[in-house]
Write an enzyme that holds these catalytic residues in place. Structure first.
Site, short mmCIF file in Angstrom:
data_model
loop_
_atom_site.label_atom_id
_atom_site.label_comp_id
_atom_site.label_asym_id
_atom_site.label_seq_id
_atom_site.Cartn_x
_atom_site.Cartn_y
_atom_site.Cartn_z
N TYR A 148 -8.32 4.23 6.29
CA TYR A 148 -7.36 3.63 5.35
C TYR A 148 -6.07 4.46 5.32
O TYR A 148 -4.97 3.92 5.43
CB TYR A 148 -8.03 3.58 3.98
N LYS A 152 -2.26 3.40 6.32
CA LYS A 152 -1.18 3.40 5.33
C LYS A 152 -0.03 4.32 5.77
O LYS A 152 1.13 4.03 5.50
CB LYS A 152 -1.72 3.78 3.95
P1 NAD Z 1 -7.62 -6.25 -4.18
O1 NAD Z 1 -8.81 -5.97 -3.35
O2 NAD Z 1 -7.81 -6.76 -5.55
O3 NAD Z 1 -6.62 -7.25 -3.46
C1 NAD Z 1 -6.47 -7.32 -2.07
C2 NAD Z 1 -6.21 -8.77 -1.69
O4 NAD Z 1 -6.03 -8.82 -0.27
C3 NAD Z 1 -7.40 -9.68 -2.03
O5 NAD Z 1 -6.96 -10.86 -2.66
C4 NAD Z 1 -8.02 -9.97 -0.67
O6 NAD Z 1 -8.67 -11.22 -0.56
C5 NAD Z 1 -6.79 -9.91 0.23
N1 NAD Z 1 -7.13 -9.70 1.63
C6 NAD Z 1 -8.06 -8.86 2.16
N2 NAD Z 1 -8.12 -9.00 3.49
C7 NAD Z 1 -7.21 -9.96 3.82
C8 NAD Z 1 -6.79 -10.55 5.03
N3 NAD Z 1 -7.35 -10.19 6.21
N4 NAD Z 1 -5.83 -11.49 5.00
C9 NAD Z 1 -5.27 -11.86 3.81
N5 NAD Z 1 -5.62 -11.35 2.63
C10 NAD Z 1 -6.58 -10.41 2.63
O7 NAD Z 1 -6.83 -4.85 -4.22
P2 NAD Z 1 -5.34 -4.47 -4.70
O8 NAD Z 1 -5.43 -3.17 -5.36
O9 NAD Z 1 -4.68 -5.59 -5.37
O10 NAD Z 1 -4.66 -4.22 -3.26
C11 NAD Z 1 -3.37 -4.68 -2.92
C12 NAD Z 1 -2.72 -3.70 -1.97
O11 NAD Z 1 -2.47 -2.47 -2.66
C13 NAD Z 1 -3.55 -3.33 -0.76
O12 NAD Z 1 -2.72 -3.25 0.38
C14 NAD Z 1 -4.09 -1.97 -1.10
O13 NAD Z 1 -4.43 -1.22 0.04
C15 NAD Z 1 -2.93 -1.39 -1.87
N6 NAD Z 1 -3.26 -0.26 -2.74
C16 NAD Z 1 -4.17 -0.42 -3.76
C17 NAD Z 1 -4.43 0.70 -4.58
C18 NAD Z 1 -5.40 0.62 -5.75
O14 NAD Z 1 -5.73 1.66 -6.32
N7 NAD Z 1 -5.85 -0.54 -6.16
C19 NAD Z 1 -3.78 1.91 -4.35
C20 NAD Z 1 -2.88 2.00 -3.30
C21 NAD Z 1 -2.62 0.91 -2.51
#
Ligand code: NAD
Length: 256
Positions: A148, A152
Site C-alpha cells: 500500500y 501511495k
Molecule cells: P473505503 O474502503 O470506505 O472506500 C474505498 C472505495 O473504493 C470503496 O467504495 C470501494 O468500493 C472503492 N473501490 C475499491 N476498489 C475499487 C476499484 N477497483 N475500482 C473502483 N472502486 C474501487 O475507504 P476510504 O477511506 O474512503 O478510502 C478512500 C481513499 O482514501 C483510498 O484511496 C484510500 O487508500 C485513501 N486513504 C484512506 C485512509 C483512511 O484512513 N481511511 C487514509 C489514507 C488514505
C-alpha cells in the site's frame, strides 16, 4: 453560488467513505457529479439520493475507464474534474506479501490513478482539476502496509509529472495524503455484522488519541473539504503538490 457551479466532476470509489463525502459536497457546491465504483447498489443509491449519475468503474481496467468517460461525455458533454479516490488496503509484512496481493494493490491504487489521468485528461476542459488520493503512507513508511505504502508513494510521483505535463492546458493536478480517517478502510469491523463495530471504533479512538497530536481520527467530510479546495478556484495557483491531512501525525513525535 456554489464553488463548483457548472462543472462536471467524476469521483472514483464514491459509493462510500471519503469518495461518498466528496460526491455529496461537490454536488452541494453545484457540480454535476458522476459517482463511480464497483459497489453498484450503494453507488446507485447514493447517486439517486444526491441527484448524480452512477457508472460502474473498476479503476484498474482501461476498457471500463474508456466507457465511463464516454458515458460522462454523452450525459454532460464535458468533464472538468476528476477525483481519483478509489483504493484498497491490505495488511502484511513485506516478506509475507504474496506477489498477487502486491500486484492487486498496485493495480487499483497506482494503475487506477494512472488510467484516470490518461483517460480523462484528453477529454478534460482546459482549466480542469485532478485530485489524486495518496496517503500519509505516501510520504512516510508504516510497517505492515508495504505494498500500500509503495503504491501511495508512486501516486505522488505520478501527480508531479501529470502536473508538469498538463500545466500548459491549465489543468492542475494535486494529491491528498490523509492520515487515519474514519471509514470502512480504517475500521472494517463497521461493515461486518458479526463484529462489534462500535467497540472497534472505540478501540481505534483510544489508539488515535495517543498517536495523533489533535487527539482524534479524521472524518471523511474533512478530506472532502480538502478535495473541494483543490477542485475549485480557491486553489487556482497550486499544482503538483501533496497535501497532508492527518491531525499533525506526520509533524513528529511527542515526548510524554
Ligand atoms: P473505503 O474502503 O470506505 O472506500 C474505498 C472505495 O473504493 C470503496 O467504495 C470501494 O468500493 C472503492 N473501490 C475499491 N476498489 C475499487 C476499484 N477497483 N475500482 C473502483 N472502486 C474501487 O475507504 P476510504 O477511506 O474512503 O478510502 C478512500 C481513499 O482514501 C483510498 O484511496 C484510500 O487508500 C485513501 N486513504 C484512506 C485512509 C483512511 O484512513 N481511511 C487514509 C489514507 C488514505
Amino acid at each position: 453560488m456554489g464553488k463548483l457551479d457548472g462543472r462536471v466532476v467524476l469521483v472514483t470509489g464514491a459509493a462510500r467513505g471519503q469518495g461518498e463525502q466528496e460526491a455529496r459536497l461537490f454536488r452541494a457546491e453545484g457540480a454535476e457529479v458522476v459517482v463511480a465504483d464497483v459497489l453498484d447498489e450503494q453507488g446507485e443509491a447514493l447517486a439517486e439520493e444526491i441527484g448524480a449519475r452512477y457508472v460502474h468503474l473498476d479503476v484498474s481496467r482501461e476498457d471500463e475507464w474508456r466507457s465511463a468517460v464516454e458515458t460522462v461525455a454523452e450525459a454532460h458533454g464535458r468533464i472538468d474534474g476528476l477525483v481519483n479516490n478509489a483504493g484498497i488496503l491490505r495488511f502484511n509484512a513485506l516478506l509475507d506479501t504474496p506477489l498477487d496481493e502486491f500486484m492487486r494493490i498496485v493495480e487499483v491504487n497506482q494503475v487506477g490513478c494512472f488510467l484516470g489521468v490518461k483517460t480523462v485528461a484528453p477529454r478534460m476542459s482546459d482549466g480542469g482539476t485532478i485530485v489524486n488520493t495518496a496517503s500519509y503512507t505516501g510520504v512516510t513508511g508504516m510497517a505492515a502496509v508495504g505494498a500500500y505504502a509503495a503504491s501511495k508513494h508512486a501516486i505522488l510521483g505520478l501527480t508531479r509529472v501529470a502536473a508538469l505535463e498538463l500545466a500548459p492546458r491549465g489543468i492542475r493536478v494535486n494529491a491528498m495524503c490523509p492520515g487515519a480517517i474514519d471509514t470502512a478502510m480504517s475500521n472494517p469491523a463497521a461493515l461486518d455484522p458479526s463484529m462489534d463495530g462500535e467497540e472497534a471504533a472505540r478501540g481505534l479512538d483510544r489508539f488515535y488519541r495517543k498517536i495523533v497530536p489533535l487527539g482524534r481520527i479524521g472524518q471523511p467530510q474533512e478530506v472532502a473539504r480538502l478535495a473541494l479546495f483543490l477542485s475549485c478556484e480557491d486553489s487556482s495557483y497550486i499544482t503538483g503538490q501533496p497535501f497532508v491531512i492527518d491531525g499533525g501525525w506526520l509533524a513528529g513525535v511527542s515526548l510524554g
